[in-house]
Design an enzyme around this catalytic site. Structure first.
Site, PDB file in Angstrom:
ATOM      1  N   CYS A  27       0.969  -1.091  -0.167  1.00  0.00           N
ATOM      2  CA  CYS A  27       0.003  -0.115  -0.055  1.00  0.00           C
ATOM      3  C   CYS A  27       0.892   1.401  -0.081  1.00  0.00           C
ATOM      4  O   CYS A  27       1.908   1.207   0.417  1.00  0.00           O
ATOM      5  CB  CYS A  27      -0.803   0.278   1.132  1.00  0.00           C
ATOM      6  SG  CYS A  27      -1.978  -1.407   1.608  1.00  0.00           S
ATOM      7  N   ARG A  85       3.182   0.463  -5.319  1.00  0.00           N
ATOM      8  CA  ARG A  85       3.198  -0.372  -3.922  1.00  0.00           C
ATOM      9  C   ARG A  85       1.810  -1.187  -3.953  1.00  0.00           C
ATOM     10  O   ARG A  85       1.549  -1.962  -2.797  1.00  0.00           O
ATOM     11  CB  ARG A  85       3.057   0.766  -2.968  1.00  0.00           C
ATOM     12  CG  ARG A  85       4.421   1.470  -2.907  1.00  0.00           C
ATOM     13  CD  ARG A  85       4.565   2.518  -2.016  1.00  0.00           C
ATOM     14  NE  ARG A  85       4.386   1.632  -0.442  1.00  0.00           N
ATOM     15  CZ  ARG A  85       5.653   1.270  -0.114  1.00  0.00           C
ATOM     16  NH1 ARG A  85       6.856   1.361  -0.735  1.00  0.00           N
ATOM     17  NH2 ARG A  85       5.476   0.612   1.211  1.00  0.00           N
ATOM     18  N   TRP A  93      -2.933  -2.431  -1.519  1.00  0.00           N
ATOM     19  CA  TRP A  93      -3.054  -3.918  -1.665  1.00  0.00           C
ATOM     20  C   TRP A  93      -3.334  -4.707  -0.599  1.00  0.00           C
ATOM     21  O   TRP A  93      -2.901  -4.751   0.346  1.00  0.00           O
ATOM     22  CB  TRP A  93      -1.197  -4.056  -2.021  1.00  0.00           C
ATOM     23  CG  TRP A  93      -0.949  -5.613  -2.578  1.00  0.00           C
ATOM     24  CD1 TRP A  93      -0.993  -5.837  -3.785  1.00  0.00           C
ATOM     25  CD2 TRP A  93      -0.886  -6.795  -1.858  1.00  0.00           C
ATOM     26  NE1 TRP A  93      -0.623  -7.177  -4.025  1.00  0.00           N
ATOM     27  CE2 TRP A  93      -0.358  -7.875  -2.626  1.00  0.00           C
ATOM     28  CE3 TRP A  93      -0.519  -7.062  -0.291  1.00  0.00           C
ATOM     29  CZ2 TRP A  93       0.075  -9.050  -2.145  1.00  0.00           C
ATOM     30  CZ3 TRP A  93      -0.193  -8.261  -0.017  1.00  0.00           C
ATOM     31  CH2 TRP A  93      -0.072  -9.320  -0.778  1.00  0.00           C
ATOM     32  N   ASN A 125      -0.540   1.592   5.922  1.00  0.00           N
ATOM     33  CA  ASN A 125      -0.007   0.715   5.181  1.00  0.00           C
ATOM     34  C   ASN A 125       0.754  -0.438   6.295  1.00  0.00           C
ATOM     35  O   ASN A 125       1.476   0.127   7.180  1.00  0.00           O
ATOM     36  CB  ASN A 125       1.183   1.241   4.500  1.00  0.00           C
ATOM     37  CG  ASN A 125       2.438   0.372   3.761  1.00  0.00           C
ATOM     38  OD1 ASN A 125       3.466   0.664   3.517  1.00  0.00           O
ATOM     39  ND2 ASN A 125       1.944  -1.009   3.535  1.00  0.00           N
ATOM     40  N   GLY A 126       0.116  -1.694   6.086  1.00  0.00           N
ATOM     41  CA  GLY A 126       0.743  -2.704   7.251  1.00  0.00           C
ATOM     42  C   GLY A 126      -0.405  -3.494   7.708  1.00  0.00           C
ATOM     43  O   GLY A 126      -1.339  -3.618   7.085  1.00  0.00           O
ATOM     44  N   GLU A 153      15.115 -16.786 -13.575  1.00  0.00           N
ATOM     45  CA  GLU A 153      14.672 -15.472 -13.829  1.00  0.00           C
ATOM     46  C   GLU A 153      13.808 -14.959 -14.853  1.00  0.00           C
ATOM     47  O   GLU A 153      12.990 -14.333 -14.634  1.00  0.00           O
ATOM     48  CB  GLU A 153      15.765 -14.479 -13.267  1.00  0.00           C
ATOM     49  CG  GLU A 153      15.861 -12.925 -13.564  1.00  0.00           C
ATOM     50  CD  GLU A 153      14.958 -12.180 -12.705  1.00  0.00           C
ATOM     51  OE1 GLU A 153      14.394 -12.729 -11.601  1.00  0.00           O
ATOM     52  OE2 GLU A 153      14.404 -11.092 -12.906  1.00  0.00           O
ATOM     53  N   LYS A 190      10.136 -13.692 -14.889  1.00  0.00           N
ATOM     54  CA  LYS A 190       9.603 -12.554 -15.339  1.00  0.00           C
ATOM     55  C   LYS A 190       8.219 -12.760 -16.558  1.00  0.00           C
ATOM     56  O   LYS A 190       7.425 -11.996 -16.375  1.00  0.00           O
ATOM     57  CB  LYS A 190      10.710 -11.870 -16.638  1.00  0.00           C
ATOM     58  CG  LYS A 190      11.842 -11.386 -15.848  1.00  0.00           C
ATOM     59  CD  LYS A 190      11.660  -9.987 -15.287  1.00  0.00           C
ATOM     60  CE  LYS A 190      11.112  -9.973 -13.822  1.00  0.00           C
ATOM     61  NZ  LYS A 190      11.897  -9.984 -12.904  1.00  0.00           N
ATOM     62  N   GLU A 211       5.222 -13.251 -14.211  1.00  0.00           N
ATOM     63  CA  GLU A 211       4.675 -12.346 -13.476  1.00  0.00           C
ATOM     64  C   GLU A 211       4.048 -11.398 -14.215  1.00  0.00           C
ATOM     65  O   GLU A 211       2.887 -10.651 -13.911  1.00  0.00           O
ATOM     66  CB  GLU A 211       5.481 -11.662 -12.476  1.00  0.00           C
ATOM     67  CG  GLU A 211       6.643 -11.150 -12.980  1.00  0.00           C
ATOM     68  CD  GLU A 211       7.777 -10.375 -12.052  1.00  0.00           C
ATOM     69  OE1 GLU A 211       7.296 -10.272 -10.959  1.00  0.00           O
ATOM     70  OE2 GLU A 211       8.868 -10.430 -12.456  1.00  0.00           O
ATOM     71  N   HIS A 232      15.205 -35.443 -15.894  1.00  0.00           N
ATOM     72  CA  HIS A 232      14.830 -36.108 -14.865  1.00  0.00           C
ATOM     73  C   HIS A 232      13.032 -35.847 -14.844  1.00  0.00           C
ATOM     74  O   HIS A 232      12.906 -35.689 -13.179  1.00  0.00           O
ATOM     75  CB  HIS A 232      15.719 -35.706 -13.489  1.00  0.00           C
ATOM     76  CG  HIS A 232      17.045 -36.074 -13.572  1.00  0.00           C
ATOM     77  ND1 HIS A 232      17.266 -37.305 -13.596  1.00  0.00           N
ATOM     78  CD2 HIS A 232      18.242 -35.156 -14.074  1.00  0.00           C
ATOM     79  CE1 HIS A 232      18.752 -37.638 -13.654  1.00  0.00           C
ATOM     80  NE2 HIS A 232      19.079 -36.442 -14.125  1.00  0.00           N
ATOM     81  N   LYS A 264       5.205  -3.770  -5.693  1.00  0.00           N
ATOM     82  CA  LYS A 264       6.437  -3.555  -5.758  1.00  0.00           C
ATOM     83  C   LYS A 264       7.385  -3.954  -4.718  1.00  0.00           C
ATOM     84  O   LYS A 264       8.351  -4.680  -4.509  1.00  0.00           O
ATOM     85  CB  LYS A 264       7.150  -2.069  -6.042  1.00  0.00           C
ATOM     86  CG  LYS A 264       8.158  -1.918  -6.422  1.00  0.00           C
ATOM     87  CD  LYS A 264       8.657  -2.289  -7.796  1.00  0.00           C
ATOM     88  CE  LYS A 264      10.218  -2.391  -8.023  1.00  0.00           C
ATOM     89  NZ  LYS A 264      10.619  -3.379  -9.171  1.00  0.00           N
TER      90      LYS A 264
HETATM   91  C1  F6R Z   1      10.165  -9.770  -9.355  1.00  0.00           C
HETATM   92  C2  F6R Z   1      10.093  -9.153  -8.243  1.00  0.00           C
HETATM   93  C3  F6R Z   1      10.182  -9.826  -6.854  1.00  0.00           C
HETATM   94  C4  F6R Z   1      11.047  -9.146  -6.030  1.00  0.00           C
HETATM   95  C5  F6R Z   1      10.749  -9.575  -4.537  1.00  0.00           C
HETATM   96  C6  F6R Z   1      11.888  -9.165  -3.758  1.00  0.00           C
HETATM   97  O1  F6R Z   1      10.358  -9.319 -10.671  1.00  0.00           O
HETATM   98  O2  F6R Z   1      10.367  -7.958  -8.173  1.00  0.00           O
HETATM   99  O3  F6R Z   1      10.075 -11.044  -6.964  1.00  0.00           O
HETATM  100  O4  F6R Z   1      12.366  -9.279  -6.445  1.00  0.00           O
HETATM  101  O5  F6R Z   1       9.428  -9.200  -4.137  1.00  0.00           O
HETATM  102  O6  F6R Z   1      11.654  -7.674  -3.673  1.00  0.00           O
HETATM  103  P1  F6R Z   1      13.154  -6.813  -2.895  1.00  0.00           P
HETATM  104  O7  F6R Z   1      14.128  -6.850  -3.940  1.00  0.00           O
HETATM  105  O8  F6R Z   1      12.590  -5.373  -2.919  1.00  0.00           O
HETATM  106  O9  F6R Z   1      13.279  -7.254  -1.639  1.00  0.00           O
END
Ligand code: F6R
Length: 615
Positions: free
Chosen positions: A2, A27, A75, A101-102, A488, A492, A495, A511, A610
């Site tokens: 949030c 956020r 969120w 937020n929390g 990774e 990508k 998500e 396997h 984020k």
């Molecule tokens: C994927 C992504 C998330 C963050 C994860 C950790 O693209 O952004 O998987 O990498 O939530 O976030 P941080 O790096 O901010 O601790």
């Protein structure tokens, strides 16, 4: 998660708070709301949806005059995203309004007690409980708002960044934090409150970052007063000058933040090693490492804790730390580490990696490691973030703000910082020869230009994206340093395009996952010249004989994979240890283009946010 924004001053508050919410939408973006005070009336508008939906609603329902406002972009944690659960929340008397937020973990018992005292609740949220708890304390104990917030917060278990306004005391806002970030912008005769500084950058560069368990009384015509929530002691506010500028948080002509951030990688990587890598003198200088060199050299083990993309960067660095510096490394999901009674000793170094510096699980893992006596080193992007402050020492990635929810430049800059640390330790331990060390430094210096070159594949990657955009599943394979890149790449794609994708070490395919391969299955194989090339080529042959569609990420000039694969995307040649910095680029572009072609919201994918400030 949030985002929260507040304004009190002489300007029209509505546009400031709405624009601020737009900047904080990364956020959380499942609902949004605003409380406005016009000098007489306190009005609230809130809605499920994004900030633009809120703007529409405000147009229909409210006048927007007034110099005080609190806004929120959500969120959901407690209660589904709907109008009622959106913030701000009124207290029962409608005198108080709150944004939060929390998570208030003990909200159910607090709610029960408040109900017994006659309070009623419209929403399913923990936040509505908190604002009524404040109101209850205020009336029961006849306290001023600031004191009542403090007493209420002492009854709360959980995490919060809050702002509270009382329409009967319209010259002040109370803000407080524990576990969720909160910045106060200090202008001339005006104040801003926000989850990060981006909402107020054009108005003031002076900011106070509240620490955990601090409460701020923000009153017009006065200085900000800060108290410790627990023991009521006064704290001298530390006003810092922000280095961020507006340009860094705007799209700068790109269609999406994600694309802008992908293209920023050459300069972001350069900024990461600028001043730290002196290849002429064959030196790496990082004060966080130098100041603690003894600890690093005596470490029996490095434990890396992180989540998501940052965890993948940790996996890449496991290879380089072990390969070059010969230090045993374990890479742990912070969420698992914190709950499994791990064996940690004073001889361990824990490296916590986090773009946002606010990830709740990573923060909790740090606290656990510290409690067991380990030295904790942070690798963060956001300056002054909770993780940056909680760790004993650290190194910033200097990637600049990353706003697209899918991490891109954070990944490559984290790998850059971790590679610098590994190389520095390898040199100090004598596990790398001076010529090899110098060679790595020279190659690292060339990476920004090579990333630029890798970005030139963009239009070809777009063509490939067009062919595979309707795939239901995808496999990503890599070996050695490029196995984490496969993970990774799959993350990508998942998500932002919602296509199911899995990353595997290429040799593991036989396997199990090989059973999935048929003519419908695109398999993205990282097959660069250095690092088990022949073995990966054999894996490609195994896929080809089962009619899988092969997209190879290869070294410039490769011919062998070209003959086998359906498509090849070239990246420049570099050292194996640095290859993830290049091979990841086409994978970022591929998922970006597929998501755009599918009409997905690239910068704000569904269900994500984020910074994950909840467990
Ligand atoms: C994927 C992504 C998330 C963050 C994860 C950790 O693209 O952004 O998987 O990498 O939530 O976030 P941080 O790096 O901010 O601790």
């Amino acid at each position: 998660m949030c985002g929260i924004v507040g304004y009190i001053g002489y300007r029209e508050a509505y546009p400031i708070v709405i624009n601020g919410l737009k900047r904080l939408e990364y956020r959380g973006y499942d609902s949004a709301g605003i409380a406005l005070f016009d000098g007489e009336h306190l009005k609230v508008a809130k809605t499920k949806g994004k900030v633009v939906d809120l703007e529409d609603k405000v147009k229909r329902e409210l006048t927007t005059d007034g110099h005080i406002a609190l806004g929120h972009t959500r969120w959901a944690t407690h209660g589904v995203p709907n109008d009622v659960n959106s913030h701000p929340h009124y207290s029962n008397s409608e005198n108080l309004v709150i944004i939060h937020n929390g998570i208030i973990e003990n909200y159910e018992s607090l709610k029960k007690a408040l109900k017994e005292r006659g309070y009623t609740f419209k929403s399913d949220t923990d936040t509505e409980v908190l604002v009524n708890l404040i109101e209850d304390v205020m009336s029961k104990e006849n306290l001023k708002l600031g004191k009542a917030v403090q007493v209420a917060l002492n009854q709360v278990i959980g995490a919060y960044a809050i702002a509270v306004f009382d329409k009967n005391k319209p010259d002040e806002i109370i803000a407080a934090r524990l576990g969720s970030p909160l910045a106060i912008g200090v202008g001339k005769d005006e104040f801003f409150i926000a989850s990060d500084a981006s909402p107020f950058l054009e108005f003031t560069k002076n900011a106070i970052y509240l620490e955990d368990e601090e409460l701020a009384i923000i009153r017009l015509g006065r200085d900000v007063k800060i108290r410790k929530i627990k023991d009521d002691s006064m704290v001298d506010p530390y006003v810092q000058a922000l280095q961020l500028n507006l340009e860094q948080i705007e799209k700068g002509g790109y269609e999406h933040f994600m694309l802008k951030e992908i293209y920023e990688q050459p300069s972001a990587i350069l900024d990461t090693f600028r001043g730290r890598l002196l290849s002429n003198e064959a030196i790496i200088k990082m004060s966080g490492v130098e100041d603690n060199m003894k600890k690093f050299l005596n470490a029996e083990r490095i434990i890396i804790v992180a989540c998501g993309t940052s965890w993948h960067a940790g996996l890449v660095s496991e290879y380089i730390f072990e390969d070059l510096a010969r230090i045993p490394v374990e890479v742990e999901y912070a969420s698992e580490f914190r709950y499994r009674n791990p064996v940690i000793t004073e001889k361990d170094i824990v490296i916590a990696i986090s773009q946002s510096g606010e990830t709740a699980d990573t923060l909790a893992a740090i606290k656990l490691a510290k409690s067991k006596g380990a030295f904790v080193f942070g690798v963060c992007n956001v300056v002054g973030s909770s993780i940056a402050r909680e760790t004993h020492a650290g190194a910033y990635t200097h990637a600049g703000p990353e706003i697209g929810v899918a991490s891109t430049k954070a990944f490559t800059t984290q790998i850059t910082v971790l590679s610098l640390i590994a190389l520095r330790l390898a040199r100090a331990k004598g596990t790398i020869s001076s010529s090899d060390f110098r060679h790595h430094l020279i190659e690292l210096e060339l990476i920004p230009d090579k990333v630029k070159k890798a970005l030139e594949s963009d239009s070809y990657v777009k063509t490939v994206a067009d062919i595979y955009k309707t795939a239901k599943n995808c496999l990503y394979l890599g070996r050695g340093y490029n196995f984490p890149v496969a993970l990774e790449g799959a993350l990508k794609l998942k998500e932002i395009s919602y296509i199911h994708a899995e990353g595997y070490p290429a040799a593991e395919m036989k396997h199990g996952p090989i059973a999935l391969i048929d003519e419908q299955m695109p398999v993205i194989v990282i097959a660069t010249k250095k690092g088990h090339y022949e073995k990966v080529v054999s894996n490609i042959q195994e896929i080809k004989s089962r009619k899988g569609k092969i997209i190879g990420v290869v070294t410039e000039g490769d011919t062998q994979v070209k003959d086998l694969a359906d498509h090849v995307i070239e990246v420049p040649e570099t050292l194996e240890a640095l290859s993830p910095l290049l091979t990841t680029i086409p994978l970022q572009l591929l998922s970006y283009h597929i998501a755009v072609m599918l009409g997905k919201n690239v910068d704000q994918p569904r269900n994500l946010a984020k910074s994950v400030t909840v467990e």
